[in-house]
Design an enzyme around this catalytic site. Sequence first.
Site, PDB file in Angstrom:
ATOM      1  CB  CYS A 137      98.811   1.263  24.413  1.00  0.00           C
ATOM      2  SG  CYS A 137      98.026   2.081  25.831  1.00  0.00           S
ATOM      3  CD  GLU A 168      97.624  -1.474  26.710  1.00  0.00           C
ATOM      4  OE1 GLU A 168      96.968  -1.924  25.758  1.00  0.00           O
ATOM      5  OE2 GLU A 168      97.136  -0.672  27.541  1.00  0.00           O
ATOM      6  CB  CYS A 228      94.417   2.459  22.152  1.00  0.00           C
ATOM      7  SG  CYS A 228      95.552   3.291  23.297  1.00  0.00           S
ATOM      8  CG  HIS A 275      95.448   3.574  28.156  1.00  0.00           C
ATOM      9  ND1 HIS A 275      95.033   3.260  26.884  1.00  0.00           N
ATOM     10  CD2 HIS A 275      94.758   4.688  28.501  1.00  0.00           C
ATOM     11  CE1 HIS A 275      94.138   4.140  26.472  1.00  0.00           C
ATOM     12  NE2 HIS A 275      93.963   5.025  27.444  1.00  0.00           N
TER      13      HIS A 275
END
Length: 156
Positions: A90, A59, A87, A57
Site C-alpha cells: 500500500c 488503501e 504495508c 486492502h
Amino acid sequence: MAYTYEEISFFMKNALSEAEKALDKNEVPVGAVIVKNGKIIAKGHNTRESEKNALHHAEISAIDNACKALGGWRLCGCDIFVTLEPCVMCAGAIINARLDRVFYGAPDTKAGAFGSVADLNIFPFNHHPEVIGGIMEKEAMSLLSEFFQKLRSKQR
C-alpha cells in the site's frame, strides 16, 4: 492544504466508519478515505477474505476509486486517511499514485512501511508523501483489538 483539527477528525472518523464496514464482514478492520480540496472523493475498506484477493486492502481500494473518480492515476493534490499504517504494498501504491500526505491511526508493528517495520520514504523514489501517524490511534486500535479477540475466541 492545511487541515484544522476538526477536519482531520472528520476524515479519520470516515476512515473508521469504513473500517467498521470491514469488521461487519469479518475482515481485518482497516478503512481509508481519499480527500481532495477538503472533500472526500473516494473510500475503501479491506475485502481480502470476502473477495479472496490479496490485493484488496483498504488503501488499494480507495486509490482505485479515486483514480476512477478523477479519471487518471496521478492523485497529486490528494491525501489519504487510513486507520492503520500502510504495508509495503500500500505504501508503494501511495507513492506511485503521488498522494501528497498520509494520515494514519495505529502503527503496524508487524508490517508498517512508513516507519514501524520499514520506511519507504528513505529510498530515492521520485515521490515522498508526508506521513503523519497517531491520528485517533486509540479508536483504530480498539477496532483491531475487537477483531482479533473475536478471531482468537473462535479458534479455541
